[in-house]
Structure formats: structure tokens, C-alpha cells
Motif scaffolding. Structure first.
Motif, PDB file in Angstrom:
ATOM      1  N   GLY A 255       0.846  -1.190   0.000  1.00 44.99           N
ATOM      2  CA  GLY A 255       0.000   0.000   0.000  1.00 44.99           C
ATOM      3  C   GLY A 255       0.881   1.239   0.000  1.00 44.99           C
ATOM      4  O   GLY A 255       2.053   1.183  -0.389  1.00 44.99           O
ATOM      5  N   ALA A 256       0.327   2.342   0.482  1.00 42.93           N
ATOM      6  CA  ALA A 256       1.078   3.595   0.489  1.00 42.93           C
ATOM      7  C   ALA A 256       2.135   3.606   1.592  1.00 42.93           C
ATOM      8  O   ALA A 256       2.997   4.484   1.620  1.00 42.93           O
ATOM      9  N   GLY A 257       2.047   2.672   2.528  1.00 48.19           N
ATOM     10  CA  GLY A 257       3.035   2.597   3.600  1.00 48.19           C
ATOM     11  C   GLY A 257       2.771   3.604   4.713  1.00 48.19           C
ATOM     12  O   GLY A 257       3.644   3.909   5.508  1.00 48.19           O
ATOM     13  N   ARG A 258       1.540   4.097   4.804  1.00 49.30           N
ATOM     14  CA  ARG A 258       1.172   5.125   5.783  1.00 49.30           C
ATOM     15  C   ARG A 258       0.740   4.506   7.108  1.00 49.30           C
ATOM     16  O   ARG A 258       0.885   5.101   8.169  1.00 49.30           O
ATOM     17  N   GLY A 259       0.165   3.297   6.992  1.00 46.46           N
ATOM     18  CA  GLY A 259      -0.492   2.679   8.143  1.00 46.46           C
ATOM     19  C   GLY A 259       0.424   2.471   9.341  1.00 46.46           C
ATOM     20  O   GLY A 259       0.016   2.685  10.484  1.00 46.46           O
ATOM     21  N   ARG A 260       1.658   2.046   9.088  1.00 42.66           N
ATOM     22  CA  ARG A 260       2.576   1.764  10.206  1.00 42.66           C
ATOM     23  C   ARG A 260       2.812   3.027  11.031  1.00 42.66           C
ATOM     24  O   ARG A 260       2.809   2.991  12.259  1.00 42.66           O
ATOM     25  N   GLY A 261       2.973   4.164  10.345  1.00 39.98           N
ATOM     26  CA  GLY A 261       3.187   5.435  11.043  1.00 39.98           C
ATOM     27  C   GLY A 261       1.975   5.837  11.869  1.00 39.98           C
ATOM     28  O   GLY A 261       2.102   6.523  12.883  1.00 39.98           O
ATOM     29  N   LEU A 262       0.801   5.397  11.449  1.00 36.94           N
ATOM     30  CA  LEU A 262      -0.425   5.726  12.186  1.00 36.94           C
ATOM     31  C   LEU A 262      -0.619   4.792  13.384  1.00 36.94           C
ATOM     32  O   LEU A 262      -1.495   5.014  14.214  1.00 36.94           O
ATOM     33  N   GLY A 263       0.162   3.715  13.424  1.00 31.83           N
ATOM     34  CA  GLY A 263      -0.039   2.719  14.478  1.00 31.83           C
ATOM     35  C   GLY A 263      -1.038   1.651  14.059  1.00 31.83           C
ATOM     36  O   GLY A 263      -1.416   0.810  14.869  1.00 31.83           O
ATOM     37  N   PHE A 264      -1.467   1.697  12.815  1.00 30.63           N
ATOM     38  CA  PHE A 264      -2.400   0.702  12.291  1.00 30.63           C
ATOM     39  C   PHE A 264      -1.881   0.154  10.963  1.00 30.63           C
ATOM     40  O   PHE A 264      -2.420   0.458   9.899  1.00 30.63           O
ATOM     41  N   PRO A 265      -0.809  -0.664  11.031  1.00 29.95           N
ATOM     42  CA  PRO A 265      -0.299  -1.246   9.790  1.00 29.95           C
ATOM     43  C   PRO A 265      -1.349  -2.172   9.180  1.00 29.95           C
ATOM     44  O   PRO A 265      -1.977  -2.961   9.893  1.00 29.95           O
ATOM     45  N   THR A 266      -1.569  -2.037   7.887  1.00 31.04           N
ATOM     46  CA  THR A 266      -2.589  -2.854   7.241  1.00 31.04           C
ATOM     47  C   THR A 266      -1.978  -3.677   6.119  1.00 31.04           C
ATOM     48  O   THR A 266      -1.009  -3.270   5.490  1.00 31.04           O
ATOM     49  N   ALA A 267      -2.579  -4.845   5.899  1.00 29.41           N
ATOM     50  CA  ALA A 267      -2.267  -5.632   4.707  1.00 29.41           C
ATOM     51  C   ALA A 267      -3.240  -5.166   3.627  1.00 29.41           C
ATOM     52  O   ALA A 267      -4.463  -5.179   3.825  1.00 29.41           O
ATOM     53  N   ASN A 268      -2.701  -4.693   2.518  1.00 29.29           N
ATOM     54  CA  ASN A 268      -3.538  -4.259   1.392  1.00 29.29           C
ATOM     55  C   ASN A 268      -3.829  -5.476   0.521  1.00 29.29           C
ATOM     56  O   ASN A 268      -2.902  -6.203   0.150  1.00 29.29           O
ATOM     57  N   VAL A 269      -5.091  -5.689   0.217  1.00 29.41           N
ATOM     58  CA  VAL A 269      -5.489  -6.903  -0.512  1.00 29.41           C
ATOM     59  C   VAL A 269      -5.999  -6.528  -1.899  1.00 29.41           C
ATOM     60  O   VAL A 269      -6.926  -5.704  -2.020  1.00 29.41           O
ATOM     61  N   ALA A 270      -5.384  -7.124  -2.930  1.00 24.15           N
ATOM     62  CA  ALA A 270      -5.890  -6.968  -4.305  1.00 24.15           C
ATOM     63  C   ALA A 270      -6.883  -8.107  -4.528  1.00 24.15           C
ATOM     64  O   ALA A 270      -6.480  -9.279  -4.608  1.00 24.15           O
ATOM     65  N   ALA A 271      -8.160  -7.770  -4.582  1.00 18.77           N
ATOM     66  CA  ALA A 271      -9.188  -8.812  -4.704  1.00 18.77           C
ATOM     67  C   ALA A 271      -9.046  -9.546  -6.028  1.00 18.77           C
ATOM     68  O   ALA A 271      -8.754  -8.936  -7.069  1.00 18.77           O
ATOM     69  N   ASP A 272      -9.237 -10.869  -5.973  1.00 17.84           N
ATOM     70  CA  ASP A 272      -9.213 -11.665  -7.202  1.00 17.84           C
ATOM     71  C   ASP A 272     -10.310 -11.191  -8.143  1.00 17.84           C
ATOM     72  O   ASP A 272     -11.399 -10.796  -7.683  1.00 17.84           O
ATOM     73  N   PRO A 273     -10.058 -11.261  -9.462  1.00 17.69           N
ATOM     74  CA  PRO A 273     -11.124 -10.933 -10.413  1.00 17.69           C
ATOM     75  C   PRO A 273     -12.340 -11.827 -10.109  1.00 17.69           C
ATOM     76  O   PRO A 273     -12.181 -13.027  -9.897  1.00 17.69           O
ATOM     77  N   GLY A 274     -13.487 -11.227 -10.022  1.00 14.63           N
ATOM     78  CA  GLY A 274     -14.704 -12.003  -9.758  1.00 14.63           C
ATOM     79  C   GLY A 274     -14.987 -12.197  -8.284  1.00 14.63           C
ATOM     80  O   GLY A 274     -16.049 -12.692  -7.920  1.00 14.63           O
ATOM     81  N   SER A 275     -14.052 -11.831  -7.423  1.00  9.86           N
ATOM     82  CA  SER A 275     -14.318 -11.945  -5.988  1.00  9.86           C
ATOM     83  C   SER A 275     -15.029 -10.668  -5.542  1.00  9.86           C
ATOM     84  O   SER A 275     -14.471  -9.573  -5.657  1.00  9.86           O
ATOM     85  N   PRO A 276     -16.268 -10.788  -5.084  1.00  5.70           N
ATOM     86  CA  PRO A 276     -17.049  -9.575  -4.819  1.00  5.70           C
ATOM     87  C   PRO A 276     -16.496  -8.765  -3.649  1.00  5.70           C
ATOM     88  O   PRO A 276     -16.177  -9.316  -2.602  1.00  5.70           O
ATOM     89  N   VAL A 277     -16.365  -7.466  -3.863  1.00  7.52           N
ATOM     90  CA  VAL A 277     -15.871  -6.566  -2.815  1.00  7.52           C
ATOM     91  C   VAL A 277     -17.082  -5.848  -2.207  1.00  7.52           C
ATOM     92  O   VAL A 277     -17.824  -5.166  -2.923  1.00  7.52           O
ATOM     93  N   PRO A 278     -17.296  -5.985  -0.894  1.00  7.91           N
ATOM     94  CA  PRO A 278     -18.424  -5.288  -0.261  1.00  7.91           C
ATOM     95  C   PRO A 278     -18.288  -3.765  -0.425  1.00  7.91           C
ATOM     96  O   PRO A 278     -17.188  -3.263  -0.680  1.00  7.91           O
ATOM     97  N   PRO A 279     -19.373  -3.038  -0.258  1.00  3.86           N
ATOM     98  CA  PRO A 279     -19.335  -1.577  -0.434  1.00  3.86           C
ATOM     99  C   PRO A 279     -18.394  -0.912   0.575  1.00  3.86           C
ATOM    100  O   PRO A 279     -18.148  -1.464   1.646  1.00  3.86           O
ATOM    101  N   PRO A 280     -17.874   0.274   0.221  1.00  2.00           N
ATOM    102  CA  PRO A 280     -16.979   0.979   1.131  1.00  2.00           C
ATOM    103  C   PRO A 280     -17.572   1.135   2.534  1.00  2.00           C
ATOM    104  O   PRO A 280     -18.724   1.536   2.694  1.00  2.00           O
ATOM    105  N   ALA A 281     -16.771   0.790   3.540  1.00  2.00           N
ATOM    106  CA  ALA A 281     -17.167   0.892   4.955  1.00  2.00           C
ATOM    107  C   ALA A 281     -16.046   0.258   5.776  1.00  2.00           C
ATOM    108  O   ALA A 281     -15.072  -0.250   5.223  1.00  2.00           O
ATOM    109  N   ILE A 282     -16.236   0.273   7.096  1.00  4.59           N
ATOM    110  CA  ILE A 282     -15.316  -0.408   8.005  1.00  4.59           C
ATOM    111  C   ILE A 282     -16.031  -1.655   8.529  1.00  4.59           C
ATOM    112  O   ILE A 282     -17.202  -1.576   8.936  1.00  4.59           O
ATOM    113  N   TYR A 283     -15.337  -2.782   8.526  1.00  6.32           N
ATOM    114  CA  TYR A 283     -15.942  -4.079   8.856  1.00  6.32           C
ATOM    115  C   TYR A 283     -15.078  -4.828   9.872  1.00  6.32           C
ATOM    116  O   TYR A 283     -13.864  -4.593   9.967  1.00  6.32           O
TER     117      TYR A 283
END
Ligand SMILES: Cc1cc2nc3c(=O)[nH]c(=O)nc-3n(C[C@H](O)[C@H](O)[C@H](O)COP(=O)(O)O)c2cc1C
Length: 152
Positions: A18-46
Motif C-alpha cells: 500500500g502507500a506505507g502510511r499505516g505503520r506510522g499511524l499505528g495501524f499497519p494494514t495488509a492491502n489486498v488486491a481482490a481476485d477478479p470475480g471476488s465480490p468486494v463489499p461496499p466501502p465501509a469499516i468491517y
């Protein structure tokens, strides 16, 4: 406060940089590239479970789907997961995200500090949701689908 809504969704993809910002915020995230055809839920926090396909290891997660409007002006949607129980980085690995509930809308915060405060609350709510009866049920489904017996 947003109403927490149960969500039935399952997404697979590969962990990318990702942009590499998360670690500095204290919330490092794994950025996931969804497989083609794998449905992505609408924008929100889950809340959701993260299954690492190579090892079958399962992690507790809080998932952000959105354009990161606090930091970005582009509409590109990012799928990111903050794992509560590991600091491992798993770039290049394939993962499954098993959604348990929708916690809130994505917000364009006026400061990074405000985002971090909200994210801390999200993780607390996510923990409770993952431990709930529904959370355990979704976990059972994930473990069955991945045919894994690795304990969490
Ligand atoms: C629990 C959690 C909640 C988040 N909520 C928001 C949000 O409401 N608004 C927003 O702009 N970004 C939100 N994000 C996404 C962050 O902006 C993003 O993770 C951060 O910019 C790091 O991005 P990077 O991994 O590409 O470096 C959230 C992330 C997490 C883990």
C-alpha cells in the motif's frame, strides 16, 4: 453511532504493497488486491477473519474498504485489513477475508489523529463482534472452507 450490521461476504486476493502510511499511524494494514470475480463489499469499516492460505493461520481483523478519503483525493478503492493479533507482514501471500459485520461508514477525517481515535474504537467493536456467536459461526465456516485445523 452507526448501527452494526451483520455481513455475509467472503473475499479472496493477494496481499500487495500500500502507500506505507499505516505503520506510522499505528495501524499497519495488509492491502489486498481482490481476485477478479471476488465480490468486494461496499466501502465501509468491517470486522472479519483473515485466513492466510499458505499456512491456514487465522487472524482477527478490522477491514477498511474505501478510497482513504482522509488522505487521498482519488476514487480508487482500497481493501485493507489491520490484524489485531500479529505484526507479521504477508506480502505476496493469498488471503481470504471472512466478513462478520459492518461497523461504520468511511469518514473523511480532518486529521490523522481523529482517524486513529476512530480506528481504536473500531478495533474494540470488531473484537467484540468476532467473539460473538455470529463471529464464531463465520469462523467455523472459514475453517471448514479452508479445511484447516490451525487454532486461533
Ligand atoms: C480500522 C481502520 C479504520 C479506518 N477508517 C478510515 C476512515 O474512516 N477514513 C479514511 O480515510 N481511512 C480509513 N482507514 C484507512 C486508512 O486511511 C489507511 O489504512 C491508511 O491510510 C494506510 O494506508 P496504506 O496501507 O495504503 O498505507 C481505516 C483503516 C483502518 C485499519
Amino acid at each position: 453511532m452507526d448501527e452494526v450490521l451483520p455481513v455475509s461476504a467472503h473475499l479472496t486476493g493477494a496481499v500487495v504493497h500500500g502507500a506505507g502510511r499505516g505503520r506510522g499511524l499505528g495501524f499497519p494494514t495488509a492491502n489486498v488486491a481482490a481476485d477478479p470475480g471476488s465480490p468486494v463489499p461496499p466501502p465501509a469499516i468491517y470486522s472479519g477473519w483473515v485466513v492466510r492460505h499458505s499456512t491456514g493461520t487465522v487472524h482477527r481483523g478490522t477491514i477498511s474498504i474505501g478510497s482513504n478519503p482522509t488522505f487521498c483525493d482519488t476514487p480508487e478503492v482500497h481493501v485493507e485489513v489491520y490484524c489485531h493479533d500479529t505484526t507479521d507482514e504477508f506480502y505476496g501471500e493469498r488471503v481470504g477475508l471472512w466478513f462478520v459485520a459492518r461497523i461504520r461508514d468511511t469518514v473523511k477525517f480532518t486529521s490523522a489523529d481523529d482517524l486513529v481515535r476512530a480506528a481504536r474504537q473500531d478495533v474494540l467493536r470488531s473484537e467484540a463482534l468476532l467473539s460473538s456467536e455470529r463471529g464464531r459461526r463465520v469462523l467455523t465456516g472459514a475453517l471448514t472452507a479452508h479445511d484447516t485445523t490451525v487454532p486461533v
